[in-house]
Design a protein around this motif. Structure first.
Motif, PDB file in Angstrom:
ATOM      1  N   VAL A  15       0.837  -1.202   0.000  1.00 32.75           N
ATOM      2  CA  VAL A  15       0.000   0.000   0.000  1.00 32.75           C
ATOM      3  C   VAL A  15       0.870   1.250   0.000  1.00 32.75           C
ATOM      4  CG1 VAL A  15      -1.736   1.302   1.295  1.00 32.75           C
ATOM      5  CG2 VAL A  15      -1.888  -1.190   1.154  1.00 32.75           C
ATOM      6  N   ARG A  16       1.946   1.225   0.772  1.00 33.60           N
ATOM      7  CA  ARG A  16       2.862   2.367   0.823  1.00 33.60           C
ATOM      8  C   ARG A  16       3.502   2.625  -0.541  1.00 33.60           C
ATOM      9  NH1 ARG A  16       7.928   0.605   3.414  1.00 33.60           N
ATOM     10  NH2 ARG A  16       8.181  -0.119   1.272  1.00 33.60           N
ATOM     11  N   ASP A  17       3.909   1.549  -1.226  1.00 35.13           N
ATOM     12  CA  ASP A  17       4.548   1.709  -2.533  1.00 35.13           C
ATOM     13  C   ASP A  17       3.608   2.401  -3.524  1.00 35.13           C
ATOM     14  OD1 ASP A  17       6.747   0.471  -1.512  1.00 35.13           O
ATOM     15  OD2 ASP A  17       6.275  -1.502  -2.326  1.00 35.13           O
ATOM     16  N   TRP A  18       2.354   1.943  -3.556  1.00 35.10           N
ATOM     17  CA  TRP A  18       1.383   2.579  -4.452  1.00 35.10           C
ATOM     18  C   TRP A  18       1.141   4.031  -4.043  1.00 35.10           C
ATOM     19  CZ3 TRP A  18      -0.397   1.678  -9.081  1.00 35.10           C
ATOM     20  CH2 TRP A  18      -0.377   0.389  -9.592  1.00 35.10           C
ATOM     21  N   SER A  19       1.107   4.296  -2.733  1.00 32.85           N
ATOM     22  CA  SER A  19       0.887   5.669  -2.258  1.00 32.85           C
ATOM     23  C   SER A  19       2.020   6.585  -2.691  1.00 32.85           C
ATOM     24  CB  SER A  19       0.760   5.669  -0.728  1.00 32.85           C
ATOM     25  OG  SER A  19      -0.319   4.867  -0.304  1.00 32.85           O
ATOM     26  N   VAL A  20       3.255   6.073  -2.624  1.00 32.33           N
ATOM     27  CA  VAL A  20       4.399   6.886  -3.042  1.00 32.33           C
ATOM     28  C   VAL A  20       4.287   7.255  -4.517  1.00 32.33           C
ATOM     29  CG1 VAL A  20       6.895   6.840  -3.427  1.00 32.33           C
ATOM     30  CG2 VAL A  20       5.962   6.011  -1.277  1.00 32.33           C
ATOM     31  N   VAL A  21       3.933   6.277  -5.345  1.00 33.33           N
ATOM     32  CA  VAL A  21       3.823   6.525  -6.786  1.00 33.33           C
ATOM     33  C   VAL A  21       2.725   7.541  -7.085  1.00 33.33           C
ATOM     34  CG1 VAL A  21       3.231   5.479  -9.005  1.00 33.33           C
ATOM     35  CG2 VAL A  21       4.761   4.273  -7.438  1.00 33.33           C
ATOM     36  N   LEU A  22       1.544   7.351  -6.528  1.00 33.56           N
ATOM     37  CA  LEU A  22       0.414   8.214  -6.839  1.00 33.56           C
ATOM     38  C   LEU A  22       0.581   9.616  -6.246  1.00 33.56           C
ATOM     39  CD1 LEU A  22      -2.514   5.659  -6.360  1.00 33.56           C
ATOM     40  CD2 LEU A  22      -1.401   6.368  -8.482  1.00 33.56           C
ATOM     41  N   LEU A  23       1.050   9.694  -4.999  1.00 35.19           N
ATOM     42  CA  LEU A  23       1.215  11.006  -4.368  1.00 35.19           C
ATOM     43  C   LEU A  23       2.332  11.812  -5.023  1.00 35.19           C
ATOM     44  CD1 LEU A  23       0.729  10.198  -0.564  1.00 35.19           C
ATOM     45  CD2 LEU A  23      -0.784  11.488  -2.074  1.00 35.19           C
ATOM     46  N   SER A  24       3.433  11.140  -5.383  1.00 35.41           N
ATOM     47  CA  SER A  24       4.525  11.858  -6.041  1.00 35.41           C
ATOM     48  C   SER A  24       4.087  12.391  -7.400  1.00 35.41           C
ATOM     49  CB  SER A  24       5.745  10.949  -6.204  1.00 35.41           C
ATOM     50  OG  SER A  24       5.437   9.842  -7.042  1.00 35.41           O
ATOM     51  N   ALA A  25       3.228  11.621  -8.081  1.00 34.52           N
ATOM     52  CA  ALA A  25       2.704  12.088  -9.366  1.00 34.52           C
ATOM     53  C   ALA A  25       1.822  13.318  -9.185  1.00 34.52           C
ATOM     54  CB  ALA A  25       1.925  10.975 -10.053  1.00 34.52           C
ATOM     55  N   ALA A  26       1.117  13.373  -8.057  1.00 34.91           N
ATOM     56  CA  ALA A  26       0.241  14.516  -7.801  1.00 34.91           C
ATOM     57  C   ALA A  26       1.010  15.732  -7.291  1.00 34.91           C
ATOM     58  CB  ALA A  26      -0.837  14.119  -6.786  1.00 34.91           C
ATOM     59  N   ILE A  27       2.128  15.506  -6.586  1.00 36.23           N
ATOM     60  CA  ILE A  27       2.849  16.605  -5.952  1.00 36.23           C
ATOM     61  C   ILE A  27       3.902  17.206  -6.867  1.00 36.23           C
ATOM     62  CG2 ILE A  27       4.404  17.202  -4.055  1.00 36.23           C
ATOM     63  CD1 ILE A  27       2.957  15.105  -2.362  1.00 36.23           C
TER      64      ILE A  27
END
Length: 267
Positions: free
Chosen positions: A191-203
């Motif tokens: 879950v953390r790995d997916w969060s890093v990918v999606l949040l970094s794309a948004a930020i």
């Protein structure tokens, strides 16, 4: 902890931890956070191959199939990257190899040396060694460039916050594993790995995810989940008297492996 054990076991672990941080952080100068996270999905492949070379893993058709799925997923994700820097990819792959070697050394240290350490105790011995391994090359490679520059700011408060977050993460992962199970830690890791990918794309503005990126990373994560599931099923069966399959003792190599992975990510 004797001098002989520290020199032969702890120093190699600390050196590989320092190499992981150095190469992994250098990769962020050339590639996006999301793409770097996608490349890190190849980690189980590196750990398995090096583990087999050191006699810690056994080759099987199932494991080879899982490794193939992960590799295909990472390749597809790389093909989908819009602006790829091969220098960054080399740095990241070097960090992956260093991290895999560190995990192998930890497993040898805990299994063959017979030393029982939890995450906090392990970090107590390894961190000073890693700091020294990073300080020496910094003194000769990076400090002269910093001195030649017109001005550079050393943000102690930002560094303090980074260190504080790392310490809090280490404590939280240690508590999660001790109060729940290794399976919970591995699931939250995905879950953390997916969060890093999606949040970094948004930020971050330099991160542009494509449909091929997402598909490739999803394939790789599916392989990682299969790998984690396989390891959690196989290891308890080798010693059925250890008790609950999912519970991890404080000196268990899986405890330190999962926790140190999270410590490296925060760093």
């Amino acid at each position: 902890m004797t001098t002989d054990i520290y020199i032969n076991s702890v120093i190699p672990i600390g050196a590989m931890f320092a190499m992981t941080l150095w190469l992994g952080n250098s990769a962020y100068l050339y590639i996006s956070v999301a793409f770097a996270q996608m490349l890190k999905a190849i980690m189980p492949v590196a750990v398995f191959l090096l583990g087999a070379a050191f006699g810690l893993e056994e080759m099987s058709y199932r494991m080879l199939a899982i490794m193939s799925v992960i590799s295909v997923g990472v390749i597809v994700a790389s093909v989908g990257e819009i602006t790829i820097s091969w220098v960054g990819v080399v740095y990241q792959m070097g960090g992956v190899v260093a991290e895999a070697l560190r995990l192998i050394f930890i497993e040898i240290f805990l299994k063959k040396k017979g030393v029982k350490l939890n995450l906090i105790s392990m970090m107590y011995y390894v961190s000073p060694c890693s700091a020294l391994c990073l300080f020496i090359p910094w003194l000769f490679l990076e400090k002269p460039k910093m001195d030649d520059s017109i001005s550079w700011n050393f943000p102690p408060f930002t560094l303090f916050l980074n260190c504080l977050c790392t310490f809090i993460l280490n404590m939280s992962v240690f508590l999660v594993i001790s109060r729940t199970s290794a399976l919970t830690a591995r699931v939250t890791g995905v879950v953390r790995d997916w969060s890093v990918v999606l949040l970094s794309a948004a930020i971050f503005a330099d991160t542009q995810l494509t449909f091929i990126n997402i598909i490739g990373y999803a394939i790789a994560i599916a392989g990682v989940v299969a790998y984690n599931n396989h390891k959690l099923k196989v290891k308890p069966q080798s010693n059925p008297q250890q008790g609950d399959e999912n519970k991890v003792s404080q000196g268990n190599p899986r405890d330190v492996e999962i926790s140190m992975n999270s410590a490296k990510e925060s760093s």
